[in-house]
Design an enzyme around this catalytic site. Structure first.
Site, PDB file in Angstrom:
ATOM      1  N   HIS A  29     -11.104  -6.625   4.909  1.00 37.86           N
ATOM      2  CA  HIS A  29     -11.042  -6.169   6.292  1.00 37.86           C
ATOM      3  C   HIS A  29     -12.433  -6.391   6.885  1.00 37.86           C
ATOM      4  O   HIS A  29     -13.442  -5.961   6.294  1.00 37.86           O
ATOM      5  CB  HIS A  29     -10.721  -4.680   6.364  1.00 37.86           C
ATOM      6  CG  HIS A  29      -9.278  -4.337   6.097  1.00 37.86           C
ATOM      7  ND1 HIS A  29      -8.609  -4.729   4.971  1.00 37.86           N
ATOM      8  CD2 HIS A  29      -8.384  -3.638   6.852  1.00 37.86           C
ATOM      9  CE1 HIS A  29      -7.359  -4.270   5.037  1.00 37.86           C
ATOM     10  NE2 HIS A  29      -7.195  -3.608   6.163  1.00 37.86           N
ATOM     11  N   HIS A  80      -0.494  -8.473   5.538  1.00 39.82           N
ATOM     12  CA  HIS A  80      -1.446  -7.360   5.715  1.00 39.82           C
ATOM     13  C   HIS A  80      -0.640  -6.085   5.936  1.00 39.82           C
ATOM     14  O   HIS A  80      -0.251  -5.753   7.057  1.00 39.82           O
ATOM     15  CB  HIS A  80      -2.353  -7.666   6.924  1.00 39.82           C
ATOM     16  CG  HIS A  80      -3.420  -6.640   7.190  1.00 39.82           C
ATOM     17  ND1 HIS A  80      -4.549  -6.915   7.934  1.00 39.82           N
ATOM     18  CD2 HIS A  80      -3.533  -5.339   6.816  1.00 39.82           C
ATOM     19  CE1 HIS A  80      -5.305  -5.826   8.020  1.00 39.82           C
ATOM     20  NE2 HIS A  80      -4.703  -4.847   7.350  1.00 39.82           N
ATOM     21  N   GLU A 106     -12.795  -5.311  12.389  1.00 35.95           N
ATOM     22  CA  GLU A 106     -11.802  -4.419  13.018  1.00 35.95           C
ATOM     23  C   GLU A 106     -12.600  -3.488  13.946  1.00 35.95           C
ATOM     24  O   GLU A 106     -12.440  -3.536  15.152  1.00 35.95           O
ATOM     25  CB  GLU A 106     -11.032  -3.635  11.951  1.00 35.95           C
ATOM     26  CG  GLU A 106      -9.964  -2.698  12.514  1.00 35.95           C
ATOM     27  CD  GLU A 106      -9.271  -1.855  11.422  1.00 35.95           C
ATOM     28  OE1 GLU A 106      -9.852  -1.676  10.330  1.00 35.95           O
ATOM     29  OE2 GLU A 106      -8.145  -1.354  11.689  1.00 35.95           O
ATOM     30  N   ASP A 153       0.213  -3.673   9.161  1.00 35.70           N
ATOM     31  CA  ASP A 153      -0.905  -2.848   8.674  1.00 35.70           C
ATOM     32  C   ASP A 153      -0.414  -1.555   7.999  1.00 35.70           C
ATOM     33  O   ASP A 153      -0.388  -1.493   6.775  1.00 35.70           O
ATOM     34  CB  ASP A 153      -1.884  -2.541   9.816  1.00 35.70           C
ATOM     35  CG  ASP A 153      -3.306  -2.255   9.335  1.00 35.70           C
ATOM     36  OD1 ASP A 153      -3.552  -2.342   8.127  1.00 35.70           O
ATOM     37  OD2 ASP A 153      -4.175  -1.961  10.190  1.00 35.70           O
ATOM     38  N   ASP A 154      -0.088  -0.557   8.786  1.00 36.06           N
ATOM     39  CA  ASP A 154       0.412   0.722   8.254  1.00 36.06           C
ATOM     40  C   ASP A 154       1.623   1.120   9.093  1.00 36.06           C
ATOM     41  O   ASP A 154       1.515   1.970   9.992  1.00 36.06           O
ATOM     42  CB  ASP A 154      -0.686   1.792   8.349  1.00 36.06           C
ATOM     43  CG  ASP A 154      -1.922   1.401   7.555  1.00 36.06           C
ATOM     44  OD1 ASP A 154      -1.923   1.577   6.327  1.00 36.06           O
ATOM     45  OD2 ASP A 154      -2.880   0.879   8.172  1.00 36.06           O
ATOM     46  N   HIS A 160      -0.532  -2.133   4.021  1.00 41.12           N
ATOM     47  CA  HIS A 160      -0.956  -1.197   2.974  1.00 41.12           C
ATOM     48  C   HIS A 160       0.276  -0.401   2.553  1.00 41.12           C
ATOM     49  O   HIS A 160       0.838   0.320   3.385  1.00 41.12           O
ATOM     50  CB  HIS A 160      -2.027  -0.253   3.519  1.00 41.12           C
ATOM     51  CG  HIS A 160      -3.212  -0.978   4.098  1.00 41.12           C
ATOM     52  ND1 HIS A 160      -4.387  -1.142   3.401  1.00 41.12           N
ATOM     53  CD2 HIS A 160      -3.391  -1.604   5.292  1.00 41.12           C
ATOM     54  CE1 HIS A 160      -5.249  -1.824   4.151  1.00 41.12           C
ATOM     55  NE2 HIS A 160      -4.674  -2.125   5.305  1.00 41.12           N
TER      56      HIS A 160
HETATM   57  N1  HPA Z   1      -8.456  -0.560   8.223  1.00 41.73           N
HETATM   58  C1  HPA Z   1      -9.174  -0.144   7.193  1.00 41.73           C
HETATM   59  N2  HPA Z   1      -8.638   0.492   6.158  1.00 41.73           N
HETATM   60  C2  HPA Z   1      -7.329   0.714   6.127  1.00 41.73           C
HETATM   61  C3  HPA Z   1      -6.535   0.307   7.180  1.00 41.73           C
HETATM   62  C4  HPA Z   1      -7.121  -0.379   8.285  1.00 41.73           C
HETATM   63  O1  HPA Z   1      -6.491  -0.791   9.267  1.00 41.73           O
HETATM   64  N3  HPA Z   1      -5.278   0.692   6.849  1.00 41.73           N
HETATM   65  C5  HPA Z   1      -5.324   1.291   5.647  1.00 41.73           C
HETATM   66  N4  HPA Z   1      -6.580   1.303   5.210  1.00 41.73           N
HETATM   67 ZN    ZN Z   2      -5.382  -2.922   7.053  1.00 42.19          ZN
END
Ligand code: HPA
Ligand code: ZN
Length: 340
Positions: A197, A17, A200, A278-279, A19
């Site tokens: 997703h 996971h 969250e 994630d990012d 991006h």
């Molecule tokens: N959630 C939803 N969209 C996203 C995320 C995330 O954590 N990171 C990049 N796009």
């Molecule tokens: Zn994500």
């Protein structure tokens, strides 16, 4: 150093996971802006970092879409992906399944192929030169409509032999999985793996929908599934993996404090959880940083570290035989740690 952090550093790991646009470090953002003559609302790398304070997912997404504007050419996407792979080498991440957001690029006039070929060629080089295996998952932006997702799937058709799956990301609240039921059905017909997703920021009902309406093979995040006992029972019974992102959860206020992070609870419930970044450029670290943060805040024990890493390979979209090769290397590293 804590021997658990040595273990984390030494184990081969998979990241499921991440991006790719979220691995754009401020330094690269700045240099690509200069290379491409793109104006950024920041005067320096320090100012960019200062802007990375988020109260919720949408705060982050606004900055994230702004940041991607510097990505213009195939070479930019290559450089971005290569920089991420170098972090994988440092962290001993040996398999990656990366998300990319085609609509984040096509909507500003960058052809699908430009983004895709830049990413794919870096991953190919990463496999050849760094021994990192990889898969690409393209995500639909859930704040856009389903027709736009269909159009993206059509644009992807020439590249489907190099796309493992489709996912769903961006603003979760108000955009339930059912909004995309038909396009995911088409993706399933095309033989693509399915992730989304869910849970969250959105409610447990969105996780149910991801399972029932989209037919997901994994859930990205899934934190809020814990609010619903019957949903947990389903996730455990079907061994649906959750790709959990601890530092993201902290930075986007999904958890108040890392000490409140539910990942140990997930494992105790029998959920197949994995640890992911994630990012990483926006949330303070790559995979090892995420594991280390769990050691610091939750006293994550050695056996749970190993379980989380094992889960990362078991949950991967790889042929059984390749999975077993990764798992054998993992077990050898575990053995080596035990005897030192
Ligand atoms: N959630 C939803 N969209 C996203 C995320 C995330 O954590 N990171 C990049 N796009
Ligand atoms: Zn994500």
């Amino acid at each position: 150093m804590d021997s658990r952090k040595t273990l984390i550093a030494n184990l081969p790991k998979a990241e499921l996971h991440m991006h790719i646009e979220g691995s754009l470090e401020p330094e690269l953002m700045f240099s690509l802006a200069q290379r491409n003559g793109v104006e950024l609302p920041y005067a320096s790398v320090e100012e960019i970092r200062q802007a990375y304070r988020f109260d919720c997912l949408q705060d982050f997404l606004d900055v994230y879409y702004q940041g991607m504007s510097v990505l213009q050419t195939e070479r930019d996407f290559f450089d971005l992906t290569w920089a991420y792979l170098e972090h994988c080498r440092t962290d001993n991440v040996t398999h990656v399944e990366i998300f990319f957001d085609p609509q984040g690029h096509t909507d500003r006039g960058i052809p699908f192929a430009t983004a895709f070929e830049g990413i794919a060629s870096a991953l190919e080089k990463g496999e050849a030169e760094l021994g990192i295996s990889s898969r690409i998952i393209m995500c639909f932006l859930r704040h856009l409509d389903e027709e736009s997702a269909f159009e993206t799937l059509r644009q992807a058709e020439p590249f489907l032999d190099r796309i493992a799956g489709v996912g769903l990301d961006s603003s979760e609240k108000g955009h339930p999985p059912t909004k995309f039921q038909r396009v995911f059905e088409r993706a399933r017909e095309l033989g693509l793996k399915i992730v989304a997703h869910a849970g969250e920021e959105g409610p447990p009902g969105y996780v149910w929908e991801a399972l029932d309406a989209l037919g997901v093979h994994r859930i990205d995040h899934g934190n809020r599934a814990l609010e619903d006992e019957a949903l947990v029972a389903r996730i455990v019974a079907e061994q649906i993996p959750l790709t959990v992102c601890p530092q993201s959860n902290l930075r986007l206020a999904v958890v108040k404090d890392m000490a409140d992070h539910p990942i140990r609870k997930m494992l105790a419930l029998g959920i197949k959880a994995t640890v992911n970044s994630d990012d990483p450029a926006y949330f303070g670290g790559y995979v090892n940083d995420n594991f280390n943060a769990l050691v610091d805040a939750l006293d994550l024990p050695e056996d749970e570290i190993i379980t989380l890493v094992r889960n990362s390979f078991e949950a991967a979209f790889l042929p059984e035989e390749v999975k077993q090769q990764h798992l054998a290397r993992l077990e050898a590293a575990v053995e080596q740690h035990a005897t030192h």
